[in-house]
Scaffold this active site. Structure first.
Site, PDB file in Angstrom:
ATOM      1  CE  LYS A  89      -2.171  -1.373   3.723  1.00  0.00           C
ATOM      2  NZ  LYS A  89      -1.504  -2.690   3.831  1.00  0.00           N
ATOM      3  CB  THR A  90       3.663   2.364   2.196  1.00  0.00           C
ATOM      4  OG1 THR A  90       2.864   2.306   3.382  1.00  0.00           O
ATOM      5  CG2 THR A  90       4.609   3.547   2.291  1.00  0.00           C
ATOM      6  CB  THR A 183      -4.739  -3.140   7.785  1.00  0.00           C
ATOM      7  OG1 THR A 183      -4.913  -2.340   8.956  1.00  0.00           O
ATOM      8  CG2 THR A 183      -3.293  -3.085   7.345  1.00  0.00           C
ATOM      9  NE  ARG A 242       6.534  -4.494   5.974  1.00  0.00           N
ATOM     10  CZ  ARG A 242       5.389  -3.821   6.109  1.00  0.00           C
ATOM     11  NH1 ARG A 242       4.349  -4.415   6.667  1.00  0.00           N
ATOM     12  NH2 ARG A 242       5.279  -2.588   5.695  1.00  0.00           N
TER      13      ARG A 242
HETATM   14  N1  LIG Z   1       4.686  -5.412  -5.621  1.00  0.00           N
HETATM   15  C1  LIG Z   1       5.813  -5.323  -4.953  1.00  0.00           C
HETATM   16  N2  LIG Z   1       6.980  -5.528  -5.561  1.00  0.00           N
HETATM   17  C2  LIG Z   1       8.155  -5.482  -4.900  1.00  0.00           C
HETATM   18  N3  LIG Z   1       8.257  -5.228  -3.597  1.00  0.00           N
HETATM   19  C3  LIG Z   1       7.133  -4.998  -2.938  1.00  0.00           C
HETATM   20  C4  LIG Z   1       5.860  -5.018  -3.567  1.00  0.00           C
HETATM   21  N4  LIG Z   1       4.921  -4.747  -2.646  1.00  0.00           N
HETATM   22  C5  LIG Z   1       5.579  -4.571  -1.499  1.00  0.00           C
HETATM   23  N5  LIG Z   1       6.902  -4.729  -1.667  1.00  0.00           N
HETATM   24  C6  LIG Z   1       7.948  -4.700  -0.642  1.00  0.00           C
HETATM   25  O1  LIG Z   1       7.361  -4.972   0.614  1.00  0.00           O
HETATM   26  C7  LIG Z   1       7.629  -3.928   1.516  1.00  0.00           C
HETATM   27  C8  LIG Z   1       6.352  -3.607   2.258  1.00  0.00           C
HETATM   28  O2  LIG Z   1       5.463  -2.935   1.392  1.00  0.00           O
HETATM   29  P1  LIG Z   1       4.601  -1.690   1.888  1.00  0.00           P
HETATM   30  O3  LIG Z   1       5.334  -0.955   2.949  1.00  0.00           O
HETATM   31  O4  LIG Z   1       4.207  -0.938   0.680  1.00  0.00           O
HETATM   32  O5  LIG Z   1       3.361  -2.472   2.512  1.00  0.00           O
HETATM   33  P2  LIG Z   1       2.048  -1.868   3.188  1.00  0.00           P
HETATM   34  O6  LIG Z   1       0.903  -2.522   2.475  1.00  0.00           O
HETATM   35  O7  LIG Z   1       2.113  -0.400   3.188  1.00  0.00           O
HETATM   36  O8  LIG Z   1       2.147  -2.446   4.662  1.00  0.00           O
HETATM   37  P3  LIG Z   1       1.532  -1.834   6.038  1.00  0.00           P
HETATM   38  O9  LIG Z   1       0.066  -2.172   6.034  1.00  0.00           O
HETATM   39  O10 LIG Z   1       2.262  -2.574   7.115  1.00  0.00           O
HETATM   40  O11 LIG Z   1       1.824  -0.375   6.036  1.00  0.00           O
HETATM   41  C9  LIG Z   1       8.151  -2.758   0.658  1.00  0.00           C
HETATM   42  O12 LIG Z   1       9.205  -2.109   1.236  1.00  0.00           O
HETATM   43  C10 LIG Z   1       8.657  -3.390  -0.578  1.00  0.00           C
HETATM   44  O13 LIG Z   1      10.031  -3.631  -0.425  1.00  0.00           O
HETATM   45 MG   LIG Z   2       2.306   0.953   4.738  1.00  0.00          MG
END
Ligand SMILES: Nc1ncnc2c1ncn2[C@@H]1O[C@H](COP(=O)(O)OP(=O)(O)OP(=O)(O)O)[C@@H](O)[C@H]1O
Ligand SMILES: [Mg+2]
Length: 373
Positions: A89-90, A183, A242
């Site tokens: 998401k981030t 989430t 992650r």
């Molecule tokens: N599609 C993708 N391709 C490559 N790496 C990814 C991808 N999605 C996520 N990641 C990796 O996973 C890590 C976690 O992703 P991210 O921080 O965007 O998750 P999030 O959904 O925001 O999690 P949270 O709910 O904990 O905030 C990122 O730093 C990245 O390295």
């Molecule tokens: Mg995030």
């Protein structure tokens, strides 16, 4: 705060423990981020949509929305991204800003407790800027109300003074784009949810996509890795990038200390076993949930909070971290009377379901068992 530095910096992790936001002890396959992860994660984040593997639907839809906005030369609809932790998401929020070639302002629901906090962020936005609101479901109610007015009319009412003498001064805002991440999409009040013209729901990744992610990460981290080892890690990463990246770093550690220095299948299997990730990719919490359901509650139905107490976790952790994956993989189903263990769960623990019990079958594709019972 900037999570999107243009320079790629790969820091080696420091020995700090997890951030404790979910639990006291860090789990290797906890999808939540830790301090240790955040530096490495920033470096491993894909920067553009075409470098982002997986989530084909969200990627295509978002790509269209952004391209159209770019051609029109005006900000796109507000974007809401929902889904379990660690799925991107981030990362996607950063990509939205990069694709629009706009600056991004990062803040989060818990950081905005008063409407005034939000007013000061909003009033300093520049035209076209992306406002990333992480954990948007944790914003206070007054801030939420101010936000949806701002999203719709690009206006905030700044209240000056107190009591009967207080006056609301309307303040025009330049057009901007909110990217919200959550989430818990279900916790967002409908009026706020409705202000998002585009909602993307991120689902667990296919193993092949995780393999591509791991190949890219290994390259960026300068870790020599063979394909079979990455396939093994991908298979055991709970569909979560992650976790995949974190496991890769632990396998690299094992390879450096006990192995040849190369991430190979021997290192992958040994490290995954050492860190309690089983063949199905389930971790300690996943197994604790299944054990509690089968051994203590005879397979259920059991309520979420009872289950959380039984495994010594927050209800929120069980609900957002363990349960979505267990449901998706067909180990448990949700029913109006509570959670039920499927034959797959019993089988995974090497147990036989009690005779005569109507344990439900997992639905094809691990679909939500909400309609059961
Ligand atoms: N599609 C993708 N391709 C490559 N790496 C990814 C991808 N999605 C996520 N990641 C990796 O996973 C890590 C976690 O992703 P991210 O921080 O965007 O998750 P999030 O959904 O925001 O999690 P949270 O709910 O904990 O905030 C990122 O730093 C990245 O390295
Ligand atoms: Mg995030």
């Amino acid at each position: 705060m900037s999570g999107f530095s243009s320079e790629i910096r790969v820091a080696d992790e420091d020995p700090r423990e997890g951030d404790g936001s979910f639990e006291a002890t860090a789990r290797i396959v906890d999808a939540g981020g830790t301090d240790d992860d955040s530096t490495v994660e920033a470096a491993l984040r894909p920067r553009r949509l075409d470098e982002f593997p997986g989530q084909p639907k969200v990627r295509d839809q978002l790509g269209l929305v952004l391209e159209a906005a770019r051609r029109r030369g005006s900000p796109p609809d507000h974007v809401l991204l929902s889904g379990p932790p660690g799925l991107g998401k981030t990362t996607l929020a950063m990509i939205v800003a990069a694709e629009l070639e706009q600056p991004i302002r990062v803040t989060s629901g818990p950081a905005i407790q008063h409407a005034g906090d939000l007013a000061s962020v909003l009033s300093s936005l520049v035209e076209g800027e992306v406002l990333f609101l992480d954990e948007i479901h944790r914003m206070s109610r007054p801030a939420e109300e101010m936000l949806y007015l701002a999203m719709e009319d690009f206006r905030v009412d700044v209240v000056v003074g107190k009591g009967p003498g207080a006056t609301a001064i309307p303040l025009e805002l330049p057009p901007f784009t909110v990217v919200g991440a959550t989430t818990r999409a279900g916790l967002l009040p409908a009026p706020l949810r409705d202000r998002f013209g585009f909602t993307g729901h991120l689902d667990f990744y296919e193993v092949a996509d995780l393999e591509r992610i791991l190949q890219r990460s290994a390259r960026l981290l300068g870790v020599p890795a063979d394909e079979d080892a990455l396939a093994e890690i991908a298979l055991r990463s709970r569909g979560t990038p992650r976790i995949a990246n974190r496991l890769l770093r632990r396998v690299r550690d094992w390879a450096q200390v006990h192995g040849t220095g190369e991430v190979d299948v021997t290192a992958a299997r040994a490290a995954l076993t050492l860190f309690d990730v089983d063949e199905a990719g389930l971790d300690r919490l996943d197994r604790a949930v299944l054990e509690a359901m089968c051994r203590r509650f005879g397979g259920g139905p059991v309520g979420l909070s009872t289950l959380a107490v039984a495994v010594g976790e927050e209800t929120d952790t069980v609900e957002t971290v363990a349960e979505p994956y267990l449901v998706r993989q067909g180990y448990i189903v949700r029913s109006p009377r509570g959670r039920l263990a499927t034959p797959l769960a019993w089988g995974h623990l090497g147990l036989t379901p009690p005779p005569g019990e109507q344990t439900p079958l997992p639905l094809p594709d691990g679909a939500d068992g909400g309609r059961f019972g």
